[in-house]
Design an enzyme around this catalytic site. Structure first.
Site, PDB file in Angstrom:
ATOM      1  N   TYR A 229       4.150   9.944  -7.575  1.00  9.94           N
ATOM      2  CA  TYR A 229       4.942   9.977  -8.811  1.00  9.94           C
ATOM      3  C   TYR A 229       4.086  10.484  -9.981  1.00  9.94           C
ATOM      4  CZ  TYR A 229       7.972   8.043 -12.535  1.00  9.94           C
ATOM      5  OH  TYR A 229       8.762   7.853 -13.636  1.00  9.94           O
TER       6      TYR A 229
ATOM      7  N   GLU B 236      -3.344  -6.042  -5.924  1.00 12.64           N
ATOM      8  CA  GLU B 236      -4.653  -6.132  -5.263  1.00 12.64           C
ATOM      9  C   GLU B 236      -5.216  -7.550  -5.341  1.00 12.64           C
ATOM     10  OE1 GLU B 236      -5.393  -3.892  -3.307  1.00 12.64           O
ATOM     11  OE2 GLU B 236      -4.303  -2.177  -4.110  1.00 12.64           O
TER      12      GLU B 236
ATOM     13  N   HIS C 294      -3.920  -9.147  -2.463  1.00  7.84           N
ATOM     14  CA  HIS C 294      -4.479  -8.610  -1.212  1.00  7.84           C
ATOM     15  C   HIS C 294      -5.864  -9.198  -0.941  1.00  7.84           C
ATOM     16  CE1 HIS C 294      -1.816  -4.795  -1.824  1.00  7.84           C
ATOM     17  NE2 HIS C 294      -1.130  -5.917  -1.715  1.00  7.84           N
TER      18      HIS C 294
ATOM     19  N   GLU D 189       0.843  -1.199   0.000  1.00  6.42           N
ATOM     20  CA  GLU D 189       0.000   0.000   0.000  1.00  6.42           C
ATOM     21  C   GLU D 189       0.880   1.252   0.000  1.00  6.42           C
ATOM     22  OE1 GLU D 189      -2.758  -0.598  -0.871  1.00  6.42           O
ATOM     23  OE2 GLU D 189      -3.169  -2.607  -0.140  1.00  6.42           O
TER      24      GLU D 189
ATOM     25  N   GLU E 140     -11.083  -3.390  -1.591  1.00  5.55           N
ATOM     26  CA  GLU E 140     -10.030  -3.773  -2.539  1.00  5.55           C
ATOM     27  C   GLU E 140     -10.587  -4.701  -3.621  1.00  5.55           C
ATOM     28  OE1 GLU E 140      -7.072  -5.171   0.609  1.00  5.55           O
ATOM     29  OE2 GLU E 140      -5.805  -3.890  -0.637  1.00  5.55           O
TER      30      GLU E 140
ATOM     31  N   HIS F 111       1.933   1.767  -3.525  1.00  7.98           N
ATOM     32  CA  HIS F 111       0.828   2.336  -4.314  1.00  7.98           C
ATOM     33  C   HIS F 111       0.669   3.831  -4.021  1.00  7.98           C
ATOM     34  CE1 HIS F 111      -1.022  -1.971  -4.400  1.00  7.98           C
ATOM     35  NE2 HIS F 111       0.106  -1.871  -5.058  1.00  7.98           N
TER      36      HIS F 111
HETATM   37 MN    MN Z   1      -4.373  -3.299  -1.532  1.00  5.57          MN
HETATM   38 FE    FE Z   2      -3.295  -0.814  -2.955  1.00  9.46          FE
END
Ligand code: MN
Ligand code: FE
Length: 360
Positions: A137, A234, A237, A128, A200, A131
């Site tokens: 960025y 993801e 996740h 995370e 998610e 991300h």
């Molecule tokens: Mn995630």
């Molecule tokens: Fe994420």
């Protein structure tokens, strides 16, 4: 008596009695708590395996070239609607990634007791962070005013509602929650379901679909690559939280009443409604290659996949995936010209040291 335990191609000789006692003491919650990271013997093999898979997928935002995106952002080749989707993507995920990371570090990872679960949740939280960094960025590359992004998640009602929907199940569950009561065990199970399957697993997929659809038309391909890497993360996740949820219920079967199952299905129904409202905010007018009806149906399809994965009844049985190309995108390894170099490099380095994942 000694017994050999294998993890991948590494072998460990453990005293059988001690190993069995340690194994028995491992539980998702209310197990043996140790300050030492006593991983052996592994009980939750899936957690260790996912940790290895996630590590092999490591990426850094700077791996991705942004030059083309910057040129497009400044040019007139891009419509206002397309720009809006990118702004919504950056605005929503800037808040969402932080909320997921906070929930892992201050709720779930604090409450579980088995070390291999803490191991994979640590990696999850780190992803995370990656991300969140990738969004910085994007913001800096395109020259977007960060306050403009912040304003989006404070002022767009559909984003505010999506965020409130998840933080409602995390803010009350901080580290000292008494998990000996079945009511509180249910709160944790619901938290895992809301974050892993509703947020998610479902509410990220409207934007994933829209941004990858733009990239498919050669628009913002750098941002598209980052979101494709994020999507791959993801997927893992969702599996971390699904396995955690299933094992929590298996070990604490009193959680799993018909009323609770109904509550979870209703929660998913709410998540889907919020995501559809959000999709309509992202696509206020029809944009080339993007129809809000198709994305809304896609959300119905994804939500049922998540419910099915948790052994729950479906909301729209038989609903078809209207965007089959998106399913293919999820297995990044099949993509030939997709930044192979760096990923292969990380995978090679890890397999040299520890043996490939196929051995696990
Ligand atoms: Mn995630
Ligand atoms: Fe994420």
């Amino acid at each position: 008596m000694d017994k050999v335990f294998k993890i991948g191609n590494r072998e460990f000789v453990l005293d059988q009695d001690k190993a069995e006692a340690a194994y028995q003491a491992k539980r998702v919650i209310n197990g043996y708590k140790s300050m030492a990271f006593n991983l052996l013997p592994l009980k939750y093999q899936w957690a260790y395996d996912l940790y290895r898979t996630m590590k092999a997928n490591h990426w850094e935002p700077e791996d991705i070239q942004m030059q083309k995106d910057i040129e497009q952002w400044r040019s007139n080749d891009i419509t206002q609607n397309e720009r809006w989707i990118i702004m919504m993507g950056i605005g929503y995920f800037s808040a969402a990634e932080g909320i997921v990371g906070d929930n892992i570090q201050h709720v779930v990872r604090e409450l579980v007791t088995a070390p291999e679960l803490k191991l994979v949740l640590g990696r999850h939280a780190h992803e995370e962070n990656i991300h969140a960094d990738s969004l910085l960025y994007m913001i800096s590359s395109l020259g977007i005013n960060p306050h403009e992004c912040e304003a989006l998640f404070e002022q767009i009602p559909s984003i505010v509602k999506k965020n409130e929907f998840v933080t409602r199940t995390s803010h009350s569950l901080r580290r000292d929650l008494d998990l000996t009561t079945v009511e509180n065990q249910r709160l944790l199970a619901k938290n895992c379901f809301v974050f892993g399957q509703c947020m998610e697993g479902t509410q990220f997929y409207g934007l994933f679909g829209m941004i990858l659809s733009l990239a498919r038309q050669q628009k913002f391909v750098g941002i598209g690559q980052m979101f494709q890497y994020t999507l791959r993360d993801e997927s893992n996740h969702i599996e971390v939280f699904r396995n955690l949820f299933m094992d929590l219920i298996e070990e604490n079967p009193d959680i799993w009443t018909p009323e609770f199952r109904q509550e979870l299905v209703d929660t998913m129904r709410e998540a889907v409604a919020l995501e559809k409202e959000f999709i309509r905010d992202c696509l206020p007018v029809a944009t080339v290659g993007l129809s809000s009806e198709e994305f809304e149906q896609y959300i119905d399809f994804v939500a049922d996949k998540r419910l099915d994965g948790c052994g729950l009844p479906l909301l729209n049985p038989g609903v078809k995936n209207p965007l089959p190309w998106l399913a293919e995108q999820q297995d990044i390894k099949r993509e030939t010209n997709f930044f192979e170099g760096r990923v292969t490099e990380y995978q090679k380095a890890s397999s040299l040291l520890l043996g490939s994942d196929d051995d696990l």
